[in-house]
Motif scaffolding. Structure first.
Motif, mmCIF file in Angstrom:
data_model
loop_
_atom_site.group_PDB
_atom_site.id
_atom_site.type_symbol
_atom_site.label_atom_id
_atom_site.label_comp_id
_atom_site.label_asym_id
_atom_site.label_seq_id
_atom_site.Cartn_x
_atom_site.Cartn_y
_atom_site.Cartn_z
ATOM 1 N N LEU A 25 28.723 6.536 22.792
ATOM 2 C CA LEU A 25 28.439 6.171 21.412
ATOM 3 C C LEU A 25 27.013 6.570 21.036
ATOM 4 O O LEU A 25 26.790 7.182 19.977
ATOM 5 N N ARG A 29 26.084 9.364 18.187
ATOM 6 C CA ARG A 29 25.270 9.084 17.002
ATOM 7 C C ARG A 29 24.040 10.000 16.966
ATOM 8 O O ARG A 29 23.647 10.476 15.889
ATOM 9 N N TRP A 186 26.258 4.474 9.626
ATOM 10 C CA TRP A 186 27.397 4.364 10.548
ATOM 11 C C TRP A 186 27.532 2.922 11.035
ATOM 12 O O TRP A 186 28.645 2.391 11.095
ATOM 13 N N LYS A 190 30.817 0.771 10.545
ATOM 14 C CA LYS A 190 31.566 0.430 11.756
ATOM 15 C C LYS A 190 31.742 -1.069 11.910
ATOM 16 O O LYS A 190 32.813 -1.547 12.315
ATOM 17 N N LYS A 198 26.965 -6.271 13.320
ATOM 18 C CA LYS A 198 26.224 -5.333 12.470
ATOM 19 C C LYS A 198 24.737 -5.663 12.482
ATOM 20 O O LYS A 198 23.891 -4.767 12.652
#
Length: 622
Positions: A25, A29, A186, A190, A198
């Protein structure tokens, strides 16, 4: 504090940690942010083979490498300039690949006695002189991530701890001046339905950036300018799996045929099933079958029904699909078999790459059963290769094997999005019923290319018999006649060989036209070979390069090309499979260069192999 800003032409960064640390991940990114800046890039995800190895152990290490630059680049890089190691196992697993002087950024908090024991360290490498040849930055990532989240409502210690990969991403984003907006958008999208997650991830990412900006530990920030000399157009970052899916889909659109993919989950081919399943709105149907044999049967049934039938797999699945592929050949129906190669035999190394299915693709069926074989060479090229596999299958009425591999499937690069009008239309050439009752439909009558009609069932006047027993020439009826079998075997082979007349000639890159050494590759060795050749030329030596996309039939001029050079080097990620074919077909003493470690070829090792062959005395037959 004021920090120095330096420009670099290119950088190789590797994120490494436990398989639960989110390294893929973080790498993904970072790649997205790099693509937005306009750098050329190439990536190499490296997954552990175990589904869930014990946390903190070397078998459980997951890594993601990205090579990005202000000029065109060809590979994910031989060795990283910067290693981000989230625990001792990640450090130990990757240390041997680091060049002297490389930078290591470690999560200092993870270097506990227990984690050191799991990684096999008797003492901490941070406390002795074992890392003296590197620049080491000890960053308490876990502590700083937790501290950044401790005042956030609803964020517990576990949420904060799991976000340390975003801290590392923020730190590297500062170090190489990557835009923060891409990652922040993102995160917000997400975790839109999970406010605590978050908040924790945003806080961790921003804390990593702020740490880079304020710490005295890092006194230099690096800038890599956008790449120049890029062909105009709209670009996106793409991996080989997505490119393959889009190429298959584009083929179905240009042929005006519904696409059906039938597959059984297998690493590393499973992602193709997942990717195509997203396109149901475009008429794509996906089937997860109960096994590999069933998947091939469903795809072949779709082809018989007048659809574009696709099945995907890796090496072990190819073993199981062999009989059905032979049936597709006997029926002379269009079907595409995507083989995402991995290291074998048997289960082998499921997450590691190899090119060892070439001979199986060529000969892995009983009987004389030649099939067209197309091999993709870069992640973006998987689009073109998939489209061409569809085109050949439909227009030549034959199963086609498309060879990619784990490296291509998982790696990414910038890809210029083509317009649909750039792609040729594909004519399915469906049969039409005879004009009168006196005429008889002949399902195995052939045109000048040797191609039989495609007659989907249920069409009045086109009734015919199918099956795996030998067909009678023309009628398709069952035939045990020896002479007819010889005829049909020859006709099926000729149909495939005639494709060569419509293939582009093998292109040779030989700037001065007088090189003594030709480097000939296929598949995913393309970037490494080009990079190795470039390095050899930078040393003032002459070398030619060519790359084979069409394995069967081979380009019509390949024999002429091979015989034009006194020395030919063939690099492969196997024990020398294409070499065997070239030697047998053209009686040219090609020299193999083979690597079977489960890792891609490196430009540096190819550079040395090419120079060694250039400097070797020419062998004169006795």
């Amino acid at each position: 504090m004021n920090k120095t800003v330096e420009e670099r032409e290119r950088v190789v960064v590797r994120f490494a940690g436990d398989s639960g640390d989110g390294m893929q991940l973080a790498g993904g990114r970072f790649t997205d942010a790099t693509a937005v800046l306009g750098n050329d890039l190439a990536t190499l995800p490296d997954f552990p083979a175990e589904i869930r190895a014990p946390a903190g152990t070397i078998p459980g290490v997951s890594a993601f490498q990205i090579h990005f630059a202000s000029r065109d680049i060809l590979t994910p890089g031989d060795a990283p300039n910067v290693l981000v190691a989230m625990n001792p196992a990640a450090l130990k697993a990757n240390l041997a690949s680091l060049p002297r002087g490389a930078t290591i950024i470690v999560n200092e908090d993870a270097f506990t006695r227990r984690n050191l024991e799991k990684a096999g360290y008797p003492v901490s490498p941070l406390e002795d002189d074992s890392l003296a040849e590197f620049t080491v930055h000890r960053v308490p990532m876990t502590t700083l991530t937790t501290r950044a989240s401790e005042a956030l409502e609803g964020v517990g210690t576990r949420d904060a701890g799991r976000a340390k990969n975003l801290f590392a991403l923020g730190l590297l984003s500062w170090l190489y001046d990557r835009p923060t907006e891409v990652t922040e958008r993102w995160i917000e999208g997400k975790f839109a339905s999970k406010p605590a997650a978050k908040a924790a991830n945003l806080a961790a990412f921003q804390a990593g950036w702020s740490f880079g900006e304020t710490t005295e530990m890092l006194d230099v920030q690096y800038k890599i300018l956008p790449a120049v000399d890029v062909d105009p157009g709209t670009y996106r970052q793409i991996n080989g799996t997505s490119a393959t899916a889009l190429g298959l889909l584009a083929g179905s659109v240009r042929a005006r045929l519904p696409l059906l993919l039938a597959s059984y989950p297998i690493t590393p081919a499973s992602e193709l099933l997942h990717e195509l399943a997203k396109h149901e709105g475009l008429g794509v149907r996906t089937v997860q079958a109960e096994d590999e044999i069933a998947a091939a049967g469903v795809a072949l049934g779709a082809a018989f029904g007048g659809h574009l039938g696709i099945t995907s797999t890796s090496g072990p699945g190819m073993d199981l699909k062999a009989e059905t592929i032979g049936l597709a050949l006997m029926l002379e129906l269009p079907m595409v078999i995507v083989d995402v190669q991995r290291a074998g035999p048997s289960t082998g190394l499921p997450t590691k790459t190899e090119q060892s299915d070439l001979l199986m693709a060529l000969y892995g069926r009983h009987g004389d059963a030649p099939l067209p074989i197309v091999a993709a060479r870069t992640p973006g090229d998987c689009f073109r290769s998939a489209f061409e596999a569809v085109q050949i299958a439909i227009e030549r009425r034959t199963p086609v094997i498309l060879l990619t591999d784990g490296f291509l499937a998982n790696s990414s690069e910038p890809w210029r999005i083509p317009s649909l009008e750039e792609l040729p239309e594909i004519d399915p050439g469906f049969a039409v019923a005879p004009a009168s009752e006196e005429e008889t439909f002949l399902p195995y009558a052939r045109d000048e290319r040797g191609v039989r009609p495609w007659a989907p069932p249920g069409t009045p006047g086109l009734e015919h018999r199918i099956g795996g027993i030998e067909k009678q020439d023309g009628t398709g009826n069952i035939s045990y006649d020896p002479a007819n079998h010889a005829t049909m075997t020859r006709l099926r082979a000729e149909k495939v060989s005639k494709i060569a007349a419509d293939l582009p000639a093998l292109e040779v890159d030989d700037p001065d036209g007088d090189a003594d050494v030709l480097v000939l590759g296929w598949g995913s060795t393309y970037g490494s070979i080009r990079a190795g050749v470039r390095r050899v030329r930078d040393r003032g030596l002459k070398v030619a390069q060519a790359h084979v996309r069409y394995i069967n039939p081979l380009p019509a001029n390949i024999g002429e090309v091979l015989r034009a050079y006194p020395k030919v080097l063939v690099p492969e990620m196997n024990t020398g499979q294409l070499v065997k074919v070239l030697r047998a077909e053209f009686l040219v003493d090609c020299k193999p260069y083979n690597k079977i470690t489960g890792q891609p070829l490196y430009a540096a090792e190819l550079e040395e192999a090419i120079v060694e062959l250039i400097e070797a005395p020419l062998e004169v037959p006795a």
